[in-house]
Write a protein that holds these residues in place. Structure first.
Motif, PDB file in Angstrom:
ATOM      1  N   TYR A  50       0.836  -1.203   0.000  1.00  0.00           N
ATOM      2  CA  TYR A  50       0.000   0.000   0.000  1.00  0.00           C
ATOM      3  C   TYR A  50       0.866   1.246   0.000  1.00  0.00           C
ATOM      4  O   TYR A  50       1.756   1.402   0.834  1.00  0.00           O
ATOM      5  CB  TYR A  50      -0.913   0.004   1.242  1.00  0.00           C
ATOM      6  CG  TYR A  50      -1.692  -1.271   1.359  1.00  0.00           C
ATOM      7  CD1 TYR A  50      -2.800  -1.496   0.541  1.00  0.00           C
ATOM      8  CD2 TYR A  50      -1.310  -2.266   2.238  1.00  0.00           C
ATOM      9  CE1 TYR A  50      -3.500  -2.688   0.616  1.00  0.00           C
ATOM     10  CE2 TYR A  50      -2.010  -3.460   2.323  1.00  0.00           C
ATOM     11  CZ  TYR A  50      -3.098  -3.659   1.502  1.00  0.00           C
ATOM     12  OH  TYR A  50      -3.779  -4.839   1.581  1.00  0.00           O
ATOM     13  N   TRP A  51       0.597   2.142  -0.964  1.00  0.00           N
ATOM     14  CA  TRP A  51       1.312   3.405  -1.043  1.00  0.00           C
ATOM     15  C   TRP A  51       0.492   4.388  -1.840  1.00  0.00           C
ATOM     16  O   TRP A  51      -0.496   4.041  -2.487  1.00  0.00           O
ATOM     17  CB  TRP A  51       2.685   3.220  -1.686  1.00  0.00           C
ATOM     18  CG  TRP A  51       2.659   2.740  -3.107  1.00  0.00           C
ATOM     19  CD1 TRP A  51       2.453   3.496  -4.230  1.00  0.00           C
ATOM     20  CD2 TRP A  51       2.828   1.403  -3.554  1.00  0.00           C
ATOM     21  NE1 TRP A  51       2.492   2.710  -5.347  1.00  0.00           N
ATOM     22  CE2 TRP A  51       2.721   1.413  -4.959  1.00  0.00           C
ATOM     23  CE3 TRP A  51       3.052   0.192  -2.918  1.00  0.00           C
ATOM     24  CZ2 TRP A  51       2.829   0.262  -5.722  1.00  0.00           C
ATOM     25  CZ3 TRP A  51       3.173  -0.946  -3.678  1.00  0.00           C
ATOM     26  CH2 TRP A  51       3.069  -0.903  -5.055  1.00  0.00           C
ATOM     27  N   SER A  52       0.908   5.638  -1.796  1.00  0.00           N
ATOM     28  CA  SER A  52       0.286   6.689  -2.591  1.00  0.00           C
ATOM     29  C   SER A  52       1.325   7.254  -3.547  1.00  0.00           C
ATOM     30  O   SER A  52       2.349   7.785  -3.107  1.00  0.00           O
ATOM     31  CB  SER A  52      -0.230   7.810  -1.681  1.00  0.00           C
ATOM     32  OG  SER A  52      -0.561   8.952  -2.452  1.00  0.00           O
ATOM     33  N   GLU A  59       0.668   9.752  -5.487  1.00  0.00           N
ATOM     34  CA  GLU A  59       0.457  11.198  -5.407  1.00  0.00           C
ATOM     35  C   GLU A  59       1.243  11.816  -4.254  1.00  0.00           C
ATOM     36  O   GLU A  59       1.887  12.851  -4.403  1.00  0.00           O
ATOM     37  CB  GLU A  59      -1.028  11.504  -5.235  1.00  0.00           C
ATOM     38  CG  GLU A  59      -1.346  12.968  -5.130  1.00  0.00           C
ATOM     39  CD  GLU A  59      -2.820  13.246  -4.947  1.00  0.00           C
ATOM     40  OE1 GLU A  59      -3.153  14.417  -4.692  1.00  0.00           O
ATOM     41  OE2 GLU A  59      -3.644  12.313  -5.033  1.00  0.00           O
ATOM     42  N   HIS A  60       1.198  11.174  -3.088  1.00  0.00           N
ATOM     43  CA  HIS A  60       1.859  11.707  -1.897  1.00  0.00           C
ATOM     44  C   HIS A  60       3.256  11.131  -1.674  1.00  0.00           C
ATOM     45  O   HIS A  60       3.960  11.590  -0.776  1.00  0.00           O
ATOM     46  CB  HIS A  60       1.003  11.449  -0.657  1.00  0.00           C
ATOM     47  CG  HIS A  60      -0.350  12.075  -0.747  1.00  0.00           C
ATOM     48  ND1 HIS A  60      -0.550  13.439  -0.691  1.00  0.00           N
ATOM     49  CD2 HIS A  60      -1.569  11.520  -0.915  1.00  0.00           C
ATOM     50  CE1 HIS A  60      -1.842  13.699  -0.811  1.00  0.00           C
ATOM     51  NE2 HIS A  60      -2.484  12.551  -0.950  1.00  0.00           N
ATOM     52  N   GLU A  69       4.139   8.215  -0.406  1.00  0.00           N
ATOM     53  CA  GLU A  69       4.177   7.662   0.945  1.00  0.00           C
ATOM     54  C   GLU A  69       3.835   6.182   0.919  1.00  0.00           C
ATOM     55  O   GLU A  69       3.026   5.744   0.110  1.00  0.00           O
ATOM     56  CB  GLU A  69       3.132   8.341   1.841  1.00  0.00           C
ATOM     57  CG  GLU A  69       3.357   9.799   2.069  1.00  0.00           C
ATOM     58  CD  GLU A  69       2.301  10.419   2.941  1.00  0.00           C
ATOM     59  OE1 GLU A  69       2.648  11.378   3.646  1.00  0.00           O
ATOM     60  OE2 GLU A  69       1.130   9.974   2.930  1.00  0.00           O
ATOM     61  N   TYR A 100       2.416   2.821   3.269  1.00  0.00           N
ATOM     62  CA  TYR A 100       1.523   2.556   4.392  1.00  0.00           C
ATOM     63  C   TYR A 100       1.609   1.090   4.783  1.00  0.00           C
ATOM     64  O   TYR A 100       1.697   0.216   3.929  1.00  0.00           O
ATOM     65  CB  TYR A 100       0.079   2.905   4.026  1.00  0.00           C
ATOM     66  CG  TYR A 100      -0.042   4.294   3.447  1.00  0.00           C
ATOM     67  CD1 TYR A 100       0.184   5.412   4.229  1.00  0.00           C
ATOM     68  CD2 TYR A 100      -0.351   4.481   2.109  1.00  0.00           C
ATOM     69  CE1 TYR A 100       0.105   6.692   3.691  1.00  0.00           C
ATOM     70  CE2 TYR A 100      -0.436   5.744   1.568  1.00  0.00           C
ATOM     71  CZ  TYR A 100      -0.207   6.855   2.370  1.00  0.00           C
ATOM     72  OH  TYR A 100      -0.283   8.108   1.835  1.00  0.00           O
ATOM     73  N   ALA A 130      -3.753   3.232   5.120  1.00  0.00           N
ATOM     74  CA  ALA A 130      -3.780   3.981   3.854  1.00  0.00           C
ATOM     75  C   ALA A 130      -5.119   4.674   3.669  1.00  0.00           C
ATOM     76  O   ALA A 130      -5.171   5.851   3.312  1.00  0.00           O
ATOM     77  CB  ALA A 130      -3.495   3.055   2.684  1.00  0.00           C
ATOM     78  N   THR A 131      -6.200   3.966   3.938  1.00  0.00           N
ATOM     79  CA  THR A 131      -7.543   4.542   3.783  1.00  0.00           C
ATOM     80  C   THR A 131      -7.739   5.729   4.717  1.00  0.00           C
ATOM     81  O   THR A 131      -8.225   6.781   4.303  1.00  0.00           O
ATOM     82  CB  THR A 131      -8.624   3.477   4.024  1.00  0.00           C
ATOM     83  OG1 THR A 131      -8.437   2.418   3.077  1.00  0.00           O
ATOM     84  CG2 THR A 131     -10.018   4.055   3.884  1.00  0.00           C
ATOM     85  N   LEU A 152      -5.573   8.704   3.443  1.00  0.00           N
ATOM     86  CA  LEU A 152      -6.022   9.299   2.188  1.00  0.00           C
ATOM     87  C   LEU A 152      -7.408   9.925   2.287  1.00  0.00           C
ATOM     88  O   LEU A 152      -7.784  10.709   1.422  1.00  0.00           O
ATOM     89  CB  LEU A 152      -5.931   8.269   1.062  1.00  0.00           C
ATOM     90  CG  LEU A 152      -4.502   7.768   0.806  1.00  0.00           C
ATOM     91  CD1 LEU A 152      -4.489   6.661  -0.232  1.00  0.00           C
ATOM     92  CD2 LEU A 152      -3.581   8.906   0.402  1.00  0.00           C
TER      93      LEU A 152
END
Length: 67
Positions: free
Chosen positions: A44-46, A48-49, A51, A53, A59-60, A63
């Motif tokens: 799990y990662w972003s 956009e950011h 980052e 998780y 993550a949820t 975000l």
């Protein structure tokens, strides 16, 4: 004292479906909890950011602004 790359966190570039290792390491810290996430377990990662998780719940929360 010398340190190995496994002693240091990796630096990653996160894309929408994968990540690229910029600096070798065995883990990355969770952006919310700070706990180490082994690269083999990172799911799990972003992008956009930029980052990582530790779990889908973290993550949820992050975000959706609840973390």
């Amino acid at each position: 004292m010398l340190t190995t790359s496994s002693d240091q966190p990796a630096k990653l570039q996160f894309g929408p479906n994968s990540f690229r290792v910029i600096r070798a390491g065995r883990y990355v810290p969770c952006a919310v909890t700070g706990e180490p996430i082994e690269l083999e377990a990172l799911r799990y990662w972003s992008a956009e950011h930029q980052e990582a998780y530790a779990s889908c719940e973290i993550a949820t929360r992050r975000l959706t602004g609840q973390a």
